[in-house]
Design a protein around this motif. Structure first.
Motif, PDB file in Angstrom:
ATOM      1  N   LYS A  26       9.486  -6.149   8.496  1.00  0.00           N
ATOM      2  CA  LYS A  26       9.485  -7.144   7.425  1.00  0.00           C
ATOM      3  C   LYS A  26       8.289  -6.895   6.504  1.00  0.00           C
ATOM      4  CE  LYS A  26      11.952 -10.439  10.193  1.00  0.00           C
ATOM      5  NZ  LYS A  26      12.154 -11.834  10.506  1.00  0.00           N
ATOM      6  N   LEU A  27       8.375  -5.796   5.778  1.00  0.00           N
ATOM      7  CA  LEU A  27       7.245  -5.360   4.958  1.00  0.00           C
ATOM      8  C   LEU A  27       6.978  -6.299   3.793  1.00  0.00           C
ATOM      9  CD1 LEU A  27       8.041  -1.548   4.905  1.00  0.00           C
ATOM     10  CD2 LEU A  27       6.438  -2.766   6.381  1.00  0.00           C
ATOM     11  N   ARG A  28       8.031  -6.800   3.161  1.00  0.00           N
ATOM     12  CA  ARG A  28       7.855  -7.709   2.027  1.00  0.00           C
ATOM     13  C   ARG A  28       7.168  -8.996   2.486  1.00  0.00           C
ATOM     14  NH1 ARG A  28       7.107  -6.892  -2.980  1.00  0.00           N
ATOM     15  NH2 ARG A  28       8.584  -5.214  -2.801  1.00  0.00           N
ATOM     16  N   GLU A  29       7.580  -9.522   3.633  1.00  0.00           N
ATOM     17  CA  GLU A  29       6.954 -10.730   4.166  1.00  0.00           C
ATOM     18  C   GLU A  29       5.500 -10.469   4.542  1.00  0.00           C
ATOM     19  OE1 GLU A  29       9.916  -9.570   5.044  1.00  0.00           O
ATOM     20  OE2 GLU A  29      11.354 -11.187   5.260  1.00  0.00           O
ATOM     21  N   ALA A  30       5.223  -9.272   5.058  1.00  0.00           N
ATOM     22  CA  ALA A  30       3.849  -8.907   5.401  1.00  0.00           C
ATOM     23  C   ALA A  30       2.980  -8.895   4.145  1.00  0.00           C
ATOM     24  CB  ALA A  30       3.817  -7.553   6.095  1.00  0.00           C
ATOM     25  N   TYR A  31       3.503  -8.313   3.071  1.00  0.00           N
ATOM     26  CA  TYR A  31       2.762  -8.274   1.813  1.00  0.00           C
ATOM     27  C   TYR A  31       2.537  -9.685   1.268  1.00  0.00           C
ATOM     28  CZ  TYR A  31       1.631  -7.457  -3.067  1.00  0.00           C
ATOM     29  OH  TYR A  31       1.036  -7.484  -4.303  1.00  0.00           O
ATOM     30  N   GLU A  32       3.563 -10.523   1.337  1.00  0.00           N
ATOM     31  CA  GLU A  32       3.429 -11.903   0.869  1.00  0.00           C
ATOM     32  C   GLU A  32       2.385 -12.656   1.681  1.00  0.00           C
ATOM     33  OE1 GLU A  32       7.432 -13.378   1.021  1.00  0.00           O
ATOM     34  OE2 GLU A  32       8.042 -12.203  -0.727  1.00  0.00           O
ATOM     35  N   THR A  33       2.319 -12.384   2.971  1.00  0.00           N
ATOM     36  CA  THR A  33       1.306 -13.010   3.827  1.00  0.00           C
ATOM     37  C   THR A  33      -0.083 -12.609   3.367  1.00  0.00           C
ATOM     38  OG1 THR A  33       2.813 -13.056   5.708  1.00  0.00           O
ATOM     39  CG2 THR A  33       0.468 -13.229   6.200  1.00  0.00           C
ATOM     40  N   ILE A  34      -0.259 -11.323   3.052  1.00  0.00           N
ATOM     41  CA  ILE A  34      -1.559 -10.856   2.564  1.00  0.00           C
ATOM     42  C   ILE A  34      -1.921 -11.557   1.262  1.00  0.00           C
ATOM     43  CG2 ILE A  34      -2.812  -8.869   1.648  1.00  0.00           C
ATOM     44  CD1 ILE A  34      -1.229  -7.115   3.632  1.00  0.00           C
ATOM     45  N   CYS A  35      -0.954 -11.689   0.370  1.00  0.00           N
ATOM     46  CA  CYS A  35      -1.207 -12.332  -0.924  1.00  0.00           C
ATOM     47  C   CYS A  35      -1.563 -13.803  -0.778  1.00  0.00           C
ATOM     48  CB  CYS A  35       0.011 -12.187  -1.832  1.00  0.00           C
ATOM     49  SG  CYS A  35       0.308 -10.487  -2.353  1.00  0.00           S
ATOM     50  N   LEU A  36      -1.039 -14.445   0.255  1.00  0.00           N
ATOM     51  CA  LEU A  36      -1.276 -15.875   0.454  1.00  0.00           C
ATOM     52  C   LEU A  36      -2.465 -16.180   1.368  1.00  0.00           C
ATOM     53  CD1 LEU A  36       2.432 -17.074   0.815  1.00  0.00           C
ATOM     54  CD2 LEU A  36       0.928 -17.318  -1.175  1.00  0.00           C
ATOM     55  N   MET A  37      -3.127 -15.147   1.857  1.00  0.00           N
ATOM     56  CA  MET A  37      -4.275 -15.370   2.743  1.00  0.00           C
ATOM     57  C   MET A  37      -5.361 -16.152   1.999  1.00  0.00           C
ATOM     58  SD  MET A  37      -4.603 -11.677   4.701  1.00  0.00           S
ATOM     59  CE  MET A  37      -6.295 -11.933   5.151  1.00  0.00           C
ATOM     60  N   PRO A  38      -5.922 -17.175   2.640  1.00  0.00           N
ATOM     61  CA  PRO A  38      -6.987 -17.939   1.975  1.00  0.00           C
ATOM     62  C   PRO A  38      -8.331 -17.204   1.987  1.00  0.00           C
ATOM     63  CG  PRO A  38      -6.553 -18.847   4.139  1.00  0.00           C
ATOM     64  CD  PRO A  38      -5.537 -17.764   3.912  1.00  0.00           C
ATOM     65  N   ILE A  39      -8.407 -16.092   2.708  1.00  0.00           N
ATOM     66  CA  ILE A  39      -9.620 -15.277   2.731  1.00  0.00           C
ATOM     67  C   ILE A  39      -9.275 -13.867   2.276  1.00  0.00           C
ATOM     68  CG2 ILE A  39     -10.916 -16.541   4.490  1.00  0.00           C
ATOM     69  CD1 ILE A  39      -9.717 -14.848   6.600  1.00  0.00           C
ATOM     70  N   GLU A  40     -10.288 -13.123   1.895  1.00  0.00           N
ATOM     71  CA  GLU A  40     -10.093 -11.771   1.376  1.00  0.00           C
ATOM     72  C   GLU A  40      -9.641 -10.827   2.491  1.00  0.00           C
ATOM     73  OE1 GLU A  40      -9.931  -9.087  -1.660  1.00  0.00           O
ATOM     74  OE2 GLU A  40     -10.501 -11.188  -1.855  1.00  0.00           O
ATOM     75  N   PRO A  41      -8.502 -10.149   2.322  1.00  0.00           N
ATOM     76  CA  PRO A  41      -8.072  -9.176   3.327  1.00  0.00           C
ATOM     77  C   PRO A  41      -9.025  -7.983   3.347  1.00  0.00           C
ATOM     78  CG  PRO A  41      -6.560  -9.176   1.468  1.00  0.00           C
ATOM     79  CD  PRO A  41      -7.550 -10.260   1.225  1.00  0.00           C
ATOM     80  N   ASP A  42      -9.215  -7.388   4.519  1.00  0.00           N
ATOM     81  CA  ASP A  42     -10.103  -6.238   4.630  1.00  0.00           C
ATOM     82  C   ASP A  42      -9.292  -4.943   4.682  1.00  0.00           C
ATOM     83  OD1 ASP A  42      -9.061  -6.280   7.191  1.00  0.00           O
ATOM     84  OD2 ASP A  42     -10.970  -6.599   8.198  1.00  0.00           O
ATOM     85  N   ASP A  43      -9.989  -3.826   4.840  1.00  0.00           N
ATOM     86  CA  ASP A  43      -9.323  -2.523   4.882  1.00  0.00           C
ATOM     87  C   ASP A  43      -8.316  -2.441   6.018  1.00  0.00           C
ATOM     88  OD1 ASP A  43     -10.650  -1.605   2.689  1.00  0.00           O
ATOM     89  OD2 ASP A  43     -11.952  -0.205   3.760  1.00  0.00           O
ATOM     90  N   CYS A  44      -8.625  -3.049   7.131  1.00  0.00           N
ATOM     91  CA  CYS A  44      -7.719  -3.007   8.282  1.00  0.00           C
ATOM     92  C   CYS A  44      -6.385  -3.676   7.945  1.00  0.00           C
ATOM     93  CB  CYS A  44      -8.386  -3.672   9.482  1.00  0.00           C
ATOM     94  SG  CYS A  44      -7.457  -3.496  11.008  1.00  0.00           S
ATOM     95  N   THR A  45      -6.435  -4.774   7.228  1.00  0.00           N
ATOM     96  CA  THR A  45      -5.220  -5.489   6.842  1.00  0.00           C
ATOM     97  C   THR A  45      -4.344  -4.614   5.954  1.00  0.00           C
ATOM     98  OG1 THR A  45      -6.526  -7.533   6.867  1.00  0.00           O
ATOM     99  CG2 THR A  45      -4.341  -7.640   5.863  1.00  0.00           C
ATOM    100  N   TRP A  46      -4.960  -3.978   4.961  1.00  0.00           N
ATOM    101  CA  TRP A  46      -4.201  -3.112   4.056  1.00  0.00           C
ATOM    102  C   TRP A  46      -3.717  -1.861   4.774  1.00  0.00           C
ATOM    103  CZ3 TRP A  46      -2.236  -5.254   0.066  1.00  0.00           C
ATOM    104  CH2 TRP A  46      -2.897  -6.289  -0.599  1.00  0.00           C
ATOM    105  N   ASP A  47      -4.510  -1.358   5.711  1.00  0.00           N
ATOM    106  CA  ASP A  47      -4.113  -0.183   6.489  1.00  0.00           C
ATOM    107  C   ASP A  47      -2.874  -0.479   7.333  1.00  0.00           C
ATOM    108  OD1 ASP A  47      -4.300   2.434   7.638  1.00  0.00           O
ATOM    109  OD2 ASP A  47      -5.281   1.539   9.385  1.00  0.00           O
ATOM    110  N   VAL A  48      -2.811  -1.674   7.893  1.00  0.00           N
ATOM    111  CA  VAL A  48      -1.642  -2.070   8.686  1.00  0.00           C
ATOM    112  C   VAL A  48      -0.391  -2.051   7.813  1.00  0.00           C
ATOM    113  CG1 VAL A  48      -0.581  -4.056   9.834  1.00  0.00           C
ATOM    114  CG2 VAL A  48      -2.896  -3.389  10.432  1.00  0.00           C
ATOM    115  N   LEU A  49      -0.507  -2.553   6.589  1.00  0.00           N
ATOM    116  CA  LEU A  49       0.641  -2.550   5.678  1.00  0.00           C
ATOM    117  C   LEU A  49       1.019  -1.117   5.293  1.00  0.00           C
ATOM    118  CD1 LEU A  49       2.729  -4.101   4.000  1.00  0.00           C
ATOM    119  CD2 LEU A  49       1.032  -4.206   2.163  1.00  0.00           C
ATOM    120  N   LEU A  50       0.027  -0.291   5.003  1.00  0.00           N
ATOM    121  CA  LEU A  50       0.298   1.107   4.648  1.00  0.00           C
ATOM    122  C   LEU A  50       1.005   1.826   5.789  1.00  0.00           C
ATOM    123  CD1 LEU A  50      -0.087   3.360   2.523  1.00  0.00           C
ATOM    124  CD2 LEU A  50      -2.277   3.866   3.619  1.00  0.00           C
TER     125      LEU A  50
END
Length: 114
Positions: A26-50
């Protein structure tokens, strides 16, 4: 989590949610979750999506979005993005990614076995 256990979720909690969504494809939902995070996502978060984009369908659009947020000089991210381009038959972009790696001095000498 906050109401029942009085634990305020941090970036690691959100990254686990993103990882679970990516593992489920569910990549689109994962991306939407990142966009809605109330805190700044880190490199690990973006790496998981990549990485999720590589594993599930090579979603090039989301992979490029994730790569924009990562350290361009990191060898692993560049290789992963290059492989996503290759799997998606985007040869021009793969070549550009490899050239970018050369510019940053990320490509080493080829290994040799005797």
């Amino acid at each position: 989590m906050e109401l029942k256990y009085r634990i305020v979720p941090d970036v690691n909690h959100y990254t686990c949610i993103v990882d679970g969504l990516c593992r489920a494809g569910k990549l689109r939902e994962a991306y939407e979750t990142i966009c809605l995070m109330p805190i700044e996502p880190d490199d690990c978060t973006w790496d998981v999506l990549l990485n999720g984009c590589r594993i599930h369908g090579n979603n090039i659009e989301l992979a490029e979005i994730a790569a924009e947020h990562l350290d361009i000089e990191h060898f692993g991210y560049q290789v992963l993005l290059s492989n996503i381009y290759a799997d998606g038959s985007r040869w021009n972009k793969k070549v550009r990614a490899r050239e970018s790696m050369k510019e940053y001095g990320l490509l080493g000498e080829a290994g040799l076995s005797l």
